[in-house]
Scaffold this motif. Structure first.
Motif, mmCIF file in Angstrom:
data_model
loop_
_atom_site.group_PDB
_atom_site.id
_atom_site.type_symbol
_atom_site.label_atom_id
_atom_site.label_comp_id
_atom_site.label_asym_id
_atom_site.label_seq_id
_atom_site.Cartn_x
_atom_site.Cartn_y
_atom_site.Cartn_z
ATOM 1 N N THR A 62 0.826 -1.202 0.000
ATOM 2 C CA THR A 62 0.000 0.000 0.000
ATOM 3 C C THR A 62 0.863 1.257 0.000
ATOM 4 O O THR A 62 0.603 2.205 -0.749
ATOM 5 C CB THR A 62 -0.931 0.013 1.229
ATOM 6 N N VAL A 116 2.776 1.635 -3.446
ATOM 7 C CA VAL A 116 2.001 2.042 -4.617
ATOM 8 C C VAL A 116 1.768 3.549 -4.652
ATOM 9 O O VAL A 116 1.349 4.095 -5.681
ATOM 10 C CB VAL A 116 0.660 1.275 -4.667
ATOM 11 N N LEU A 151 1.191 6.380 -7.940
ATOM 12 C CA LEU A 151 0.055 7.291 -7.864
ATOM 13 C C LEU A 151 0.508 8.742 -7.959
ATOM 14 O O LEU A 151 -0.108 9.557 -8.645
ATOM 15 C CB LEU A 151 -0.717 7.062 -6.565
ATOM 16 N N ALA A 168 -8.265 6.065 -6.057
ATOM 17 C CA ALA A 168 -7.357 4.950 -5.810
ATOM 18 C C ALA A 168 -6.566 5.168 -4.528
ATOM 19 O O ALA A 168 -6.340 4.228 -3.752
ATOM 20 C CB ALA A 168 -6.401 4.784 -6.995
ATOM 21 N N LEU A 169 -6.163 6.410 -4.277
ATOM 22 C CA LEU A 169 -5.431 6.713 -3.059
ATOM 23 C C LEU A 169 -6.290 6.429 -1.829
ATOM 24 O O LEU A 169 -5.813 5.867 -0.836
ATOM 25 C CB LEU A 169 -4.993 8.176 -3.064
ATOM 26 N N VAL A 207 -6.201 2.647 -1.289
ATOM 27 C CA VAL A 207 -4.982 2.077 -0.713
ATOM 28 C C VAL A 207 -4.806 2.513 0.744
ATOM 29 O O VAL A 207 -4.218 1.785 1.548
ATOM 30 C CB VAL A 207 -3.731 2.439 -1.544
ATOM 31 N N ILE A 225 -1.753 4.510 -12.754
ATOM 32 C CA ILE A 225 -3.002 4.355 -12.000
ATOM 33 C C ILE A 225 -3.403 2.882 -11.938
ATOM 34 O O ILE A 225 -3.875 2.393 -10.911
ATOM 35 C CB ILE A 225 -4.124 5.211 -12.616
ATOM 36 N N SER A 261 -2.250 0.756 -9.168
ATOM 37 C CA SER A 261 -2.921 0.834 -7.869
ATOM 38 C C SER A 261 -3.709 -0.436 -7.567
ATOM 39 O O SER A 261 -4.197 -0.615 -6.448
ATOM 40 C CB SER A 261 -3.859 2.043 -7.824
ATOM 41 N N VAL A 270 -10.301 0.742 -5.320
ATOM 42 C CA VAL A 270 -9.127 0.684 -6.198
ATOM 43 C C VAL A 270 -9.506 0.174 -7.579
ATOM 44 O O VAL A 270 -9.063 0.701 -8.613
ATOM 45 C CB VAL A 270 -8.034 -0.201 -5.562
ATOM 46 N N SER A 287 -9.257 2.141 -11.201
ATOM 47 C CA SER A 287 -8.529 1.597 -12.345
ATOM 48 C C SER A 287 -9.430 1.493 -13.577
ATOM 49 O O SER A 287 -9.014 1.820 -14.692
ATOM 50 C CB SER A 287 -7.974 0.215 -11.982
#
Length: 278
Positions: free
Chosen positions: A86, A89, A93, A112-113, A116, A228, A231, A260, A264
């Motif tokens: 995590t 990644v 990002l 996505a952030l 994670v 991305i 992720s 996530v 994506s």
């Protein structure tokens, strides 16, 4: 990209099993050396006809690869696999936000952030980043920075060298860099047949297959979209941990995985729309 992610994370789960035998640096050496030998034998890359700039790109790619692997395995030697992936990644990002020229990509990167960050508690007893060993967390963040560099130089190498020739040469550079560290930590333990066999398995799953697939992917998609899509790695790592290491997933983990995956999918769809309107 999806196939590469599955391969590398299941390879990481296998590597966790080998670490008590050879240590973090020893596992990295086994992985990179075995992968370099396999790729050099399969690709038989030419070493003539390239410019100094071409070789500089391969060297930078190899350094990024060695740094990414070395720092990541030092991280998972100190903190659980889920939080380590995590934190790692975050590098891709950040790259996607910096390189992107479209506002919508900021939205997908942010989503996505969020995913994670929610996934940070997986494999750590639900305690999140606050309970992590600071040095281990720092190693994971450093691995993320090297991962971002890996993406950049992998794309450049793919454009300068045919097939997977550049990858094979860069892997050899990474193996040479990691070799002294692995020997210093593991010594003759690296030559135990069972450890060698497991190391080859990690090399194929975590290096040969995913790096080749990623190199091919970067020839077909821009770096921001690639970053991305990376992720997905924490979600795949959580699945590998569940299936291989018997690490259960909580409802919060499932929500994080959904966020996530949604990010994506959004990144891919926005890229398709961009090409359609171009």
């Amino acid at each position: 990209m999806i196939s590469a992610g599955i391969s590398v994370q299941f390879g990481a789960a296998l590597a966790v099993m080998i670490m008590p035998r050879a240590g973090a640096a020893g596992v990295v050496t086994l992985r990179l050396a075995a992968a370099a030998i396999v790729l050099l034998l399969l690709c038989r890359p030419k070493v003539r006809g390239y410019s100094r700039s071409d070789w500089g790109t391969v060297l930078a790619f190899g350094v990024a690869m060695a740094g990414m692997n070395g720092l990541f395995y030092q991280a998972i030697d100190r903190i659980p696999l889920g939080p380590a992936v995590t934190l790692e990644v975050l590098g891709p990002l950040v790259l996607s936000v910096v390189v992107s020229r479209r506002l919508v990509n900021l939205l997908w990167a942010g989503l996505a952030l969020g995913g994670v960050v929610l996934l940070s508690g997986h494999g750590g007893g639900g305690l999140g980043f606050g309970s992590l060993d600071p040095l281990g967390a720092a190693y994971a963040l450093g691995a993320g920075a090297m991962w971002a560099a890996y993406i950049v130089f992998s794309a450049r190498t793919g454009r300068r060298f045919p097939q997977a020739d550049g990858l094979a040469l860069a892997m050899a550079v990474a193996a040479v860099i990691s070799l002294p560290l692995g020997i210093a930590e593991a010594g003759s333990d690296l030559l135990v047949p069972s450890t060698l066999a497991l190391g080859v398995g990690v090399a194929v799953l975590s290096s040969v297959l995913p790096y080749t697939l990623e190199l091919l992917a970067l020839r077909r998609m821009p770096a921001p979209t690639f970053a991305i899509l990376m992720s997905l790695e924490p979600a795949i790592a959580a699945t590998a941990g569940f299936l291989v290491l018997n690490q259960a997933m909580s409802a919060l983990d499932a929500l994080a995985i959904a966020l996530v995956i949604a990010a994506s999918m959004g990144a891919v769809r926005s890229q398709i729309r961009k090409k359609a309107t171009a």
